[in-house]
Design a protein around this motif. Structure first.
Motif, short mmCIF file in Angstrom:
data_model
loop_
_atom_site.label_atom_id
_atom_site.label_comp_id
_atom_site.label_asym_id
_atom_site.label_seq_id
_atom_site.Cartn_x
_atom_site.Cartn_y
_atom_site.Cartn_z
N ALA A 160 18.38 -2.09 -8.61
CA ALA A 160 17.73 -2.16 -7.30
C ALA A 160 18.06 -0.93 -6.46
O ALA A 160 17.19 -0.38 -5.78
CB ALA A 160 18.16 -3.43 -6.58
N TRP A 161 19.28 -0.46 -6.52
CA TRP A 161 19.71 0.69 -5.73
C TRP A 161 18.99 1.97 -6.17
O TRP A 161 18.50 2.73 -5.33
CB TRP A 161 21.22 0.84 -5.86
CG TRP A 161 21.79 1.99 -5.11
CD1 TRP A 161 21.89 2.12 -3.77
CD2 TRP A 161 22.33 3.18 -5.66
NE1 TRP A 161 22.47 3.32 -3.44
CE2 TRP A 161 22.74 3.99 -4.60
CE3 TRP A 161 22.50 3.64 -6.97
CZ2 TRP A 161 23.32 5.23 -4.79
CZ3 TRP A 161 23.08 4.87 -7.15
CH2 TRP A 161 23.48 5.64 -6.08
N THR A 204 0.80 -1.22 0.00
CA THR A 204 0.00 0.00 0.00
C THR A 204 0.83 1.27 0.00
O THR A 204 0.29 2.35 -0.21
CB THR A 204 -0.94 0.02 1.22
OG1 THR A 204 -0.16 -0.08 2.41
CG2 THR A 204 -1.94 -1.12 1.16
N MET A 205 2.14 1.17 0.21
CA MET A 205 3.00 2.36 0.20
C MET A 205 3.09 2.94 -1.21
O MET A 205 3.06 2.19 -2.19
CB MET A 205 4.41 2.02 0.67
CG MET A 205 4.53 1.78 2.12
SD MET A 205 6.25 1.41 2.51
CE MET A 205 6.30 1.84 4.20
N PRO A 206 3.24 4.25 -1.32
CA PRO A 206 3.42 4.84 -2.65
C PRO A 206 4.74 4.37 -3.26
O PRO A 206 5.74 4.22 -2.55
CB PRO A 206 3.44 6.34 -2.39
CG PRO A 206 3.60 6.52 -0.93
CD PRO A 206 3.22 5.25 -0.27
N LYS A 207 4.72 4.12 -4.54
CA LYS A 207 5.91 3.63 -5.23
C LYS A 207 6.40 4.68 -6.23
O LYS A 207 5.60 5.38 -6.81
CB LYS A 207 5.60 2.33 -5.95
CG LYS A 207 5.28 1.21 -4.98
CD LYS A 207 4.50 0.12 -5.65
CE LYS A 207 4.01 -0.89 -4.66
NZ LYS A 207 2.92 -0.43 -3.84
N PRO A 208 7.71 4.78 -6.43
CA PRO A 208 8.21 5.74 -7.40
C PRO A 208 7.79 5.35 -8.82
O PRO A 208 7.50 4.19 -9.10
CB PRO A 208 9.73 5.67 -7.24
CG PRO A 208 9.98 4.36 -6.59
CD PRO A 208 8.77 4.04 -5.78
N THR A 209 7.77 6.33 -9.68
CA THR A 209 7.32 6.11 -11.06
C THR A 209 8.14 5.04 -11.75
O THR A 209 7.58 4.21 -12.47
CB THR A 209 7.42 7.43 -11.85
OG1 THR A 209 6.68 8.41 -11.16
CG2 THR A 209 6.86 7.26 -13.24
N ILE A 210 9.45 5.00 -11.54
CA ILE A 210 10.27 4.01 -12.21
C ILE A 210 9.85 2.59 -11.84
O ILE A 210 9.81 1.70 -12.68
CB ILE A 210 11.78 4.24 -11.92
CG1 ILE A 210 12.63 3.33 -12.80
CG2 ILE A 210 12.08 4.01 -10.47
CD1 ILE A 210 14.10 3.63 -12.72
N ALA A 211 9.46 2.38 -10.60
CA ALA A 211 9.02 1.05 -10.18
C ALA A 211 7.63 0.74 -10.71
O ALA A 211 7.31 -0.40 -11.01
CB ALA A 211 9.05 0.93 -8.66
N MET A 212 6.78 1.77 -10.84
CA MET A 212 5.44 1.54 -11.36
C MET A 212 5.49 1.22 -12.86
O MET A 212 4.78 0.35 -13.35
CB MET A 212 4.57 2.78 -11.12
CG MET A 212 4.28 3.02 -9.65
SD MET A 212 3.67 4.66 -9.37
CE MET A 212 1.93 4.38 -9.33
N VAL A 213 6.36 1.91 -13.58
CA VAL A 213 6.47 1.68 -15.02
C VAL A 213 7.18 0.37 -15.31
O VAL A 213 6.73 -0.44 -16.12
CB VAL A 213 7.23 2.85 -15.69
CG1 VAL A 213 7.52 2.55 -17.14
CG2 VAL A 213 6.43 4.13 -15.56
N ASN A 214 8.26 0.12 -14.63
CA ASN A 214 9.06 -1.08 -14.89
C ASN A 214 8.70 -2.23 -13.97
O ASN A 214 9.37 -3.25 -13.97
CB ASN A 214 10.55 -0.75 -14.78
CG ASN A 214 10.98 0.23 -15.84
OD1 ASN A 214 10.48 0.19 -16.95
ND2 ASN A 214 11.85 1.15 -15.49
N GLY A 215 7.68 -2.06 -13.17
CA GLY A 215 7.15 -3.14 -12.36
C GLY A 215 8.13 -3.80 -11.42
O GLY A 215 8.19 -3.47 -10.26
N HIS A 216 8.89 -4.72 -11.90
CA HIS A 216 9.72 -5.57 -11.06
C HIS A 216 11.20 -5.25 -11.20
O HIS A 216 12.04 -6.14 -11.29
CB HIS A 216 9.46 -7.03 -11.39
CG HIS A 216 8.01 -7.39 -11.32
ND1 HIS A 216 7.35 -7.49 -10.12
CD2 HIS A 216 7.10 -7.63 -12.28
CE1 HIS A 216 6.08 -7.81 -10.35
NE2 HIS A 216 5.91 -7.90 -11.65
N VAL A 253 13.42 -4.04 -9.11
CA VAL A 253 14.27 -4.51 -8.01
C VAL A 253 14.49 -6.01 -8.13
O VAL A 253 15.61 -6.51 -8.04
CB VAL A 253 13.66 -4.15 -6.64
CG1 VAL A 253 14.45 -4.78 -5.51
CG2 VAL A 253 13.60 -2.66 -6.47
N GLY A 254 13.41 -6.76 -8.33
CA GLY A 254 13.52 -8.22 -8.46
C GLY A 254 14.37 -8.62 -9.65
O GLY A 254 15.17 -9.55 -9.56
N ALA A 255 14.19 -7.92 -10.76
CA ALA A 255 14.98 -8.22 -11.95
C ALA A 255 16.46 -7.95 -11.70
O ALA A 255 17.33 -8.75 -12.07
CB ALA A 255 14.48 -7.42 -13.14
#
Length: 93
Positions: free
Chosen positions: A57-58, A6-18, A20-22
């Motif tokens: 990820a960083w 539920t925390m807000p996510k930065p645009t880069i994570a919203m656009v590129n989804g995963h 950090v995991g990748a």
């Protein structure tokens, strides 16, 4: 899990989804491939790839911190983050 979701996510994570995991998955793949190769050039390529993957990820983490903190506590939060980050690097040595 619910809190992180539920925390807000930065645009880069919203656009590129995963992202950090990748990044972490690619870094793990590079580390697991290192024993396969004995060539110094291959190790340089793998280390470069691992560095790029961990940077994904960083960058997402840094962007997320800057997105969720307020102007009033940005310096304190980033100071705590940097201290914890470099303490972890020092402890790993």
């Amino acid at each position: 899990s619910y809190v992180l979701h539920t925390m807000p996510k930065p645009t880069i994570a919203m656009v590129n989804g995963h992202a950090v995991g990748a990044g972490l998955g690619l870094a793990l793949a590079g580390v697991l491939l290192m024993p396969v190769f004995r060539d110094l050039v291959a190790w340089f390529v793998l280390r470069f790839g691992i560095g790029l993957a961990l940077t994904m990820a960083w960058v997402v983490g840094e962007t997320w911190i800057n997105t969720v903190v307020t102007e009033q506590n940005r310096g304190r939060v980033l100071g705590f983050y940097a201290t914890a980050f470099y303490a972890g690097l020092a402890a790993a040595r």
